[in-house]
Design an enzyme around this catalytic site. Structure first.
Site: not given
Length: 722
Positions: A180, A249
């Site tokens: 991320e 995710e």
């Protein structure tokens, strides 16, 4: 024919008299394994958040739920607690975990990072890394890149030595570098872009033979695949058309913070999000989490609860969370029936009516699969497809693997709901107590320095606790009530919790929160003429795990510290001499592991300390019969830490939820975890998982450290059952 981008050449390994040929590649449709495109269903299970004894059953339940892949981070601070000293044992036996997955016949997606976020202490970085000279995290910084590359290569080398990558005949089909990072790169600019390019080149240079990904990273350089994280990812597009559409995710719920309600995500909405992703050409999706587990020890990030249940399909204790597990299993069966059409064609999309959408995958060989969608969050609809009328509930998708028969609808739950119960099995324990001593500035084993020092700089996170100690000398007549008021001590802290003692007596306590970890104590203190002992116990509640350059963030008492109301006016204590004591006396005496501890005098019976701050409690019990998962009911206690036979269960803290901070769960429409929270006015966490593997048949030692002053007589051992 879609172009194929090969990342790994076929490798032939001689294994006794046989050979195994394996290759992993990708194209614009999917990951390709041994020349075959696949729709891959994945789930996150983090090895340190459960025990090795739990792993086989967790993995089997994941397989039974229709998973192809197990995804896990690699936790740097667990594997290298001090520079060059590695730990791959117990819950950190990464090789053993991967081999359990391999034996179950599943693949592995290894997220090496080594930054993980994951609501994990310091984002997975070891605290010693912060103190390497010239260190800056996650940027174009040479000390950081040297340390990061060394660890990444350590993990890759370990995996290769055990033949665990798919080209070697192992289960690892993908790796991840960084995590991320896109928002950080955008914020810091050129140094972030340079770091991204370096990290990608470094990762590919390790020659794993499998694809690498970067999640939430639009600038991921070729051949790295950029992927999506979030509650919904149907609109995501990779940065190149020859890369597959992947969702690393898919959030099954959310984590619980101390003082916050446990979020929930309905199975219907999660299934809807996944089906919508697949109908939009998604070919890999991973549930984060599929089994969340427990933040044992002090592994939780800042203000993150010990339970990491995440409302996952397999709950914290390893039991099936129904109907979510079963509803998703049925979804996976339906998607797998569609796989031949999904991997061989792009969908034709039509909009037959308001809030209606149809995706049809059809191949030249006659394979056909359809997804019929109703995007109205409130009303059912009748949708006509190929002259057949289908009933679609609100906010739902029906799957037709043959373009005729609707075998699954995301809003129609066939699996029965389960209701977990915590049943007491031992409700009376015989306790002993030991009072933690309050140190003072003139104690021998303290560190003396001018001014206030940042907490982690002193403790190196070896303990949650740091004492700040100083003396205050007041003249005769000062320190007494004046006009009905006591002198006011003001202590400003960067967080996370603070207990203020004056002359050995508790004067007050303050706590921060996840959203605002800083705190201020501002209270009257009863001083006496002469020397007064000020003892401030600063408590960390996990370290930051996310944020740009979070290594620069502070913890502990940094001031100002002032005393107001004396004859002289306001006295600034900030820059005077302070003494420091890292940790608790009970920790140094190994009270958390009594078999190893030095002899101390525990009290019991009528002398047992109750509702006293800074108290250690100890008891013994026999393991309950059966195999049901076990927990401790800690509703009567305040805040501290719990150990079983020397193993840390984690921090305990009820963290009561403010009424009005949670509401009704309405999943239809765009999902918001804050709308799906329960337990207003209840504790954030009441029960604490006790792994069966940590127990002996008899004589198990339970130790609790209590900061506030709870009532141990009401602690009970419970079993979790349905």
């Amino acid at each position: 024919m879609l172009g194929l981008k090969v990342l790994a050449m076929a490798v032939v390994l001689s294994l006794a008299c046989s050979s195994v040929t394996a290759a992993v590649s990708y194209d614009g449709k999917s990951i390709v394994i041994n020349g075959r495109r696949k729709i891959l269903v994945s789930g996150s299970i983090h090895y340190p958040r459960s025990t090795p004894e739990m792993w086989p059953e967790l993995i089997q339940k994941a397989k039974d739920g229709g998973l192809d892949v197990i995804q896990t981070y690699v936790f740097w601070n667990g594997h290298e607690p001090s520079p060059g000293n590695y730990n791959f044992e117990g819950r950190y036996d990464l090789v053993k975990f991967i081999k359990v997955v391999q034996r179950a016949g599943l693949y592995v997606h290894l997220r090496i990072g080594p930054y993980v976020c994951a609501e994990w202490n310091f984002g997975g970085f070891p605290v010693w890394l912060k103190y390497v000279p010239g260190m800056e995290f996650r940027t174009d910084n040479q000390p950081f890149k040297v340390a990061m590359q060394r660890f990444v290569e350590k993990i890759v080398s370990l995996m290769k030595s055990e033949n665990l990558f798919e080209p070697q005949g192992g289960p690892i089909i993908m790796s991840q570098i960084e995590n991320e990072y896109g928002p950080v790169e955008w914020e810091i600019g050129a140094p972030g872009k340079a770091y991204t390019a370096w990290a990608a080149k470094m990762a590919v240079g390790t020659d794993t033979g499998v694809p690498w990904i970067m999640c939430k990273q639009e600038t991921a350089p070729d051949p790295i695949i950029d992927t999506c994280n979030g509650f919904y990812c149907e609109g995501f597009r990779p940065n190149k058309p020859d890369k597959p559409k992947m969702w690393t995710e898919a959030w099954t719920g959310w984590y619980t913070q101390f003082g916050g309600p446990p979020p929930r995500r309905p199975a219907e909405d999660l299934a809807f999000a996944v089906a919508r992703f697949v109908q939009n050409n998604g070919s890999f999706f991973n549930y984060y989490m599929y089994h969340g587990g427990t933040n044992f020890d002090r592994s939780a990030g800042r203000f993150v609860a010990t339970s990491y249940d995440y409302d996952a399909p397999i709950d914290e204790y390893g039991l099936l969370n129904e109907p979510k597990w079963g509803h998703l299993r049925d979804l996976h069966k339906a998607i797998k029936q569609c796989e031949p059409a999904l991997v061989s064609s792009n969908p034709a999309v039509a909009w037959p009516g308001k809030n209606q959408e149809v995706h049809v995958f059809e191949t030249k060989s006659g394979r056909c699969a359809a997804f019929l969608s109703n995007y109205d969050p409130n009303s059912s609809t009748k949708l006509t497809f190929r002259n057949v009328e289908y009933d679609l509930p609100p906010w739902s998708i029906s799957i037709l693997p043959d373009c005729k028969t609707a075998v699954y609808n995301t809003a129609t739950v066939q699996s029965k709901s389960s209701s977990a119960k915590m049943v007491p099995v031992i409700d009376r324990l015989n306790w002993q107590s030991y009072g933690e001593e309050t140190p003072s500035a003139d104690d021998r084993d303290t560190l003396v320095m001018e001014g206030l020092w940042e907490q982690i700089n002193v403790t190196r996170d070896s303990s949650d606790y740091l004492w700040y100690l100083t003396d205050v000398n007041v003249g005769s007549g000062e320190g007494f009530l004046k006009n009905g008021q006591l002198p006011t001590l003001t202590v400003m802290s960067a967080g996370h919790a603070l207990h203020v003692f004056v002359n050995g007596k508790l004067s007050g306590t303050e706590y921060g929160s996840l959203d605002n970890p800083k705190l201020t104590f501002n209270g009257g203190v009863n001083l006496k003429p002469g020397i007064n002992k000020i003892s401030l116990l600063s408590v960390s509640v996990g370290l930051a795990n996310v944020g740009t350059h979070y290594e620069r963030w502070n913890t502990g008492v940094l001031g100002p510290v002032t005393l107001k109301g004396l004859d002289e006016g306001t006295r600034d204590l900030t820059k005077q001499r302070w003494s420091y004591k890292a940790g608790l006396k009970g920790e140094s005496l190994n009270l958390d592991a009594p078999r190893r501890s030095t002899s101390v005098e525990w009290t019991e019976g009528s002398l047992l300390a109750q509702k006293q701050p800074l108290t250690w409690y100890k008891t013994t019990f026999n393991a309950p019969d059966g195999n049901d998962p076990l927990a401790l009911d800690m509703i009567s206690m305040g805040k501290g830490e719990v150990w079983i036979n020397g193993q840390s269960i984690g921090r305990h803290w009820p963290g009561y939820i403010a009424k009005g901070s949670c509401g009704e769960c309405n999943y239809a429409g765009t999902f918001n975890e804050k709308k799906c929270q329960t337990g207003c006015g209840q504790p954030s966490q009441r029960w604490y998982h006790v792994p069966r593997a940590w127990l002996k048949p008899s004589g198990n030692v339970l130790v609790v450290f209590e900061e506030w002053g709870g009532d141990p007589s009401k602690i009970s051992v419970v079993k979790r059952t349905f």
